[in-house]
Design an enzyme around this catalytic site. Structure first.
Site, PDB file in Angstrom:
ATOM      1  N   HIS A 104       7.957  -1.495  -9.650  1.00  0.00           N
ATOM      2  CA  HIS A 104       6.639  -0.894  -9.878  1.00  0.00           C
ATOM      3  C   HIS A 104       6.046  -1.484 -11.162  1.00  0.00           C
ATOM      4  O   HIS A 104       6.769  -1.710 -12.127  1.00  0.00           O
ATOM      5  CB  HIS A 104       6.755   0.627  -9.975  1.00  0.00           C
ATOM      6  N   SER A 126      -5.034   3.887  -6.131  1.00  0.00           N
ATOM      7  CA  SER A 126      -6.175   4.777  -5.859  1.00  0.00           C
ATOM      8  C   SER A 126      -6.448   4.939  -4.363  1.00  0.00           C
ATOM      9  O   SER A 126      -7.599   5.081  -3.949  1.00  0.00           O
ATOM     10  CB  SER A 126      -7.427   4.302  -6.602  1.00  0.00           C
ATOM     11  N   GLU A 162       4.486  -0.173 -13.489  1.00  0.00           N
ATOM     12  CA  GLU A 162       4.754   0.646 -14.684  1.00  0.00           C
ATOM     13  C   GLU A 162       6.135   0.344 -15.251  1.00  0.00           C
ATOM     14  O   GLU A 162       6.337   0.394 -16.462  1.00  0.00           O
ATOM     15  CB  GLU A 162       4.578   2.137 -14.335  1.00  0.00           C
ATOM     16  N   GLU A 170       0.405  -3.551  -4.986  1.00  0.00           N
ATOM     17  CA  GLU A 170      -0.288  -2.600  -5.848  1.00  0.00           C
ATOM     18  C   GLU A 170      -0.998  -3.356  -6.981  1.00  0.00           C
ATOM     19  O   GLU A 170      -0.379  -3.666  -8.006  1.00  0.00           O
ATOM     20  CB  GLU A 170       0.704  -1.615  -6.474  1.00  0.00           C
ATOM     21  N   GLY A 200      -4.225   4.368 -10.526  1.00  0.00           N
ATOM     22  CA  GLY A 200      -4.626   5.499 -11.354  1.00  0.00           C
ATOM     23  C   GLY A 200      -6.020   5.360 -11.955  1.00  0.00           C
ATOM     24  O   GLY A 200      -6.384   6.124 -12.849  1.00  0.00           O
ATOM     25  N   ASN A 220       4.685   8.451  -4.424  1.00  0.00           N
ATOM     26  CA  ASN A 220       5.381   8.198  -5.685  1.00  0.00           C
ATOM     27  C   ASN A 220       4.886   9.243  -6.687  1.00  0.00           C
ATOM     28  O   ASN A 220       3.768   9.146  -7.186  1.00  0.00           O
ATOM     29  CB  ASN A 220       5.053   6.778  -6.164  1.00  0.00           C
ATOM     30  N   TRP A 221       5.744  10.236  -6.958  1.00  0.00           N
ATOM     31  CA  TRP A 221       5.310  11.338  -7.828  1.00  0.00           C
ATOM     32  C   TRP A 221       5.343  10.954  -9.307  1.00  0.00           C
ATOM     33  O   TRP A 221       4.908  11.739 -10.145  1.00  0.00           O
ATOM     34  CB  TRP A 221       6.206  12.561  -7.583  1.00  0.00           C
ATOM     35  N   LYS A 222       5.894   9.789  -9.627  1.00  0.00           N
ATOM     36  CA  LYS A 222       5.987   9.343 -11.030  1.00  0.00           C
ATOM     37  C   LYS A 222       6.631  10.447 -11.873  1.00  0.00           C
ATOM     38  O   LYS A 222       7.484  11.167 -11.376  1.00  0.00           O
ATOM     39  CB  LYS A 222       4.605   8.900 -11.530  1.00  0.00           C
TER      40      LYS A 222
HETATM   41  P1  13P Z   1      -2.400   5.972  -7.730  1.00  0.00           P
HETATM   42  O1  13P Z   1      -2.436   6.289  -6.245  1.00  0.00           O
HETATM   43  O2  13P Z   1      -2.384   7.186  -8.582  1.00  0.00           O
HETATM   44  O3  13P Z   1      -3.441   4.972  -8.095  1.00  0.00           O
HETATM   45  O4  13P Z   1      -0.983   5.269  -7.990  1.00  0.00           O
HETATM   46  C1  13P Z   1      -0.557   4.260  -7.154  1.00  0.00           C
HETATM   47  C2  13P Z   1       0.860   3.948  -7.463  1.00  0.00           C
HETATM   48  O5  13P Z   1       1.163   3.443  -8.537  1.00  0.00           O
HETATM   49  C3  13P Z   1       1.881   4.295  -6.472  1.00  0.00           C
HETATM   50  O6  13P Z   1       3.102   3.739  -6.777  1.00  0.00           O
END
Ligand code: 13P
Length: 254
Positions: A99, A217, A101, A171, A177, A9-11
Site C-alpha cells: 500500500h 476515493s 501508505e 491505487e 483519501g 481497507n479499514w486502515k
Molecule cells: P480511500 O477510498 O479512502 O481513498 O482509500 C483508498 C485506499 O487507500 C484503499 O486501500
C-alpha cells in the site's frame, strides 16, 4: 482466478466494538440484499481486531478476512511485528502488500515487498499487491514507466503458480483519501497497461485470469462507472468501507 472483487481497507480506524458492529451490519446487508452471484468481498481490519471481526464473518468465505500488512520473516525476534502464519491462524485469507501508505511512511521498497510476497504465499495467503503513482509522476507523464517498474521489481519474480494467487490493486496516490477519483478512463488505461505487462511477464492466460482492483476515493456514487470498465474487476475501498451502507452499495455495483 479473475473475479468481481471488493476489499475494504479499514486502515488505522475503529475500536473492537465499532468494528464488530460494522461487520455485523455488512454481513446482514449482504445476506438480505445480494441477489445473483456475489463478488468476492474481503474485510481488512487492523491486526488487533482481526480475530474479533473474523468470528462474525461465518464459514462461507464471503466476506473473507484480510490483513493490511505482514512481516517478511517467518517468525523470530521482531518486536511489534506480525507474521503470515499468525495471520493465517486467525482466519485471514488475504493480505494487502505494498500500500502506498506503507511505501511512503514506512519506507517499504520493491525489494522488501518482493520478500513479503514470498512469505505470504508460502503461508497460503493471497496477496493484494498495490501499485500507483504520485501526482508528480502523473504530471511528468511517467505513470506507465513508474508502474511498470513497481510490477517488475516487486511482483514479477513470482512463479506462474505463485502469481496465480495474487490480486493487483491500482491505487493512484493522488486519489487516496482526497475525494479526487481517477476518471473511469484514467483507471481503465492503467488497468489495461497492467494486464498487458502481466501478459508479457507471464502469458496471455495469466493476464486474462488476473483480478485488478481500482482504489482511491471509490464510493457508492462512482463505483458502478469504474467497475464497468473492461479491465477494472472491482475496488479496494478506504473511507467508504467504514460505512456499512456505502460499502454494501459498492459491493452491489457490478
Ligand atoms: P480511500 O477510498 O479512502 O481513498 O482509500 C483508498 C485506499 O487507500 C484503499 O486501500
Amino acid at each position: 482466478m479473475r473475479q468481481n472483487f471488493v476489499a475494504g481497507n479499514w486502515k488505522m480506524n475503529l475500536t473492537l466494538p465499532e468494528a464488530q458492529a460494522l461487520t455485523s451490519e455488512i454481513v446482514q446487508m449482504m445476506h438480505d440484499e445480494l441477489t445473483g452471484p456475489a463478488p468476492q468481498v474481503v474485510i481488512c481490519p487492523p491486526f488487533p481486531l482481526l480475530a474479533g471481526v473474523g468470528h462474525l464473518l461465518g464459514d462461507s468465505g464471503n466476506p473473507a478476512l484480510g490483513a493490511q500488512n505482514c512481516h517478511q520473516k517467518e517468525s523470530g525476534a521482531y518486536t511489534g511485528e506480525v507474521s503470515a502464519k499468525q495471520l493465517q491462524s486467525v482466519g485471514c485469507k488475504y493480505v494487502i502488500l505494498g500500500h502506498s501508505e506503507r511505501r511512503q511512511h514506512f519506507h517499504e521498497d520493491d525489494a522488501l515487498l518482493a520478500a513479503k510476497l514470498k512469505t505470504v504465499l508460502a503461508a497460503g495467503l493471497k496477496p493484494i499487491f498495490c501499485v500507483g503513482e504520485s501526482l508528480e509522476t502523473r504530471e511528468a507523464d511517467e505513470t506507465f514507466d513508474f508502474i511498470g517498474k513497481q510490477l517488475k521489481d516487486g511482483l514479477f519474480h513470482l512463479s506462474n503458480e505463485e502469481f496465480d494467487q495474487v490480486v493487483i490493486a491500482y491505487e493512484p496516490i493522488w486519489a487516496i483519501g482526497t475525494g479526487r477519483t481517477a476518471s473511469s478512463q484514467q483507471a481503465q488505461e492503467v488497468h489495461a497497461f497492467i494486464r498487458e505487462r502481466v501478459a508479457v511477464a507471464y502469458d496471455a492466460q495469466a493476464a486474462a485470469n488476473t483480478t485488478i482492483l481500482y482504489g482511491g476515493s471509490c464510493n457508492a456514487q462512482n463505483a458502478r462507472e469504474l467497475f464497468s470498465q473492461a479491465d477494472v474487476d472491482g475496488g479496494l475501498i478506504g473511507g467508504a468501507s467504514l460505512k456499512s451502507r456505502d460499502f454494501v452499495e459498492i459491493v452491489k455495483s457490478f
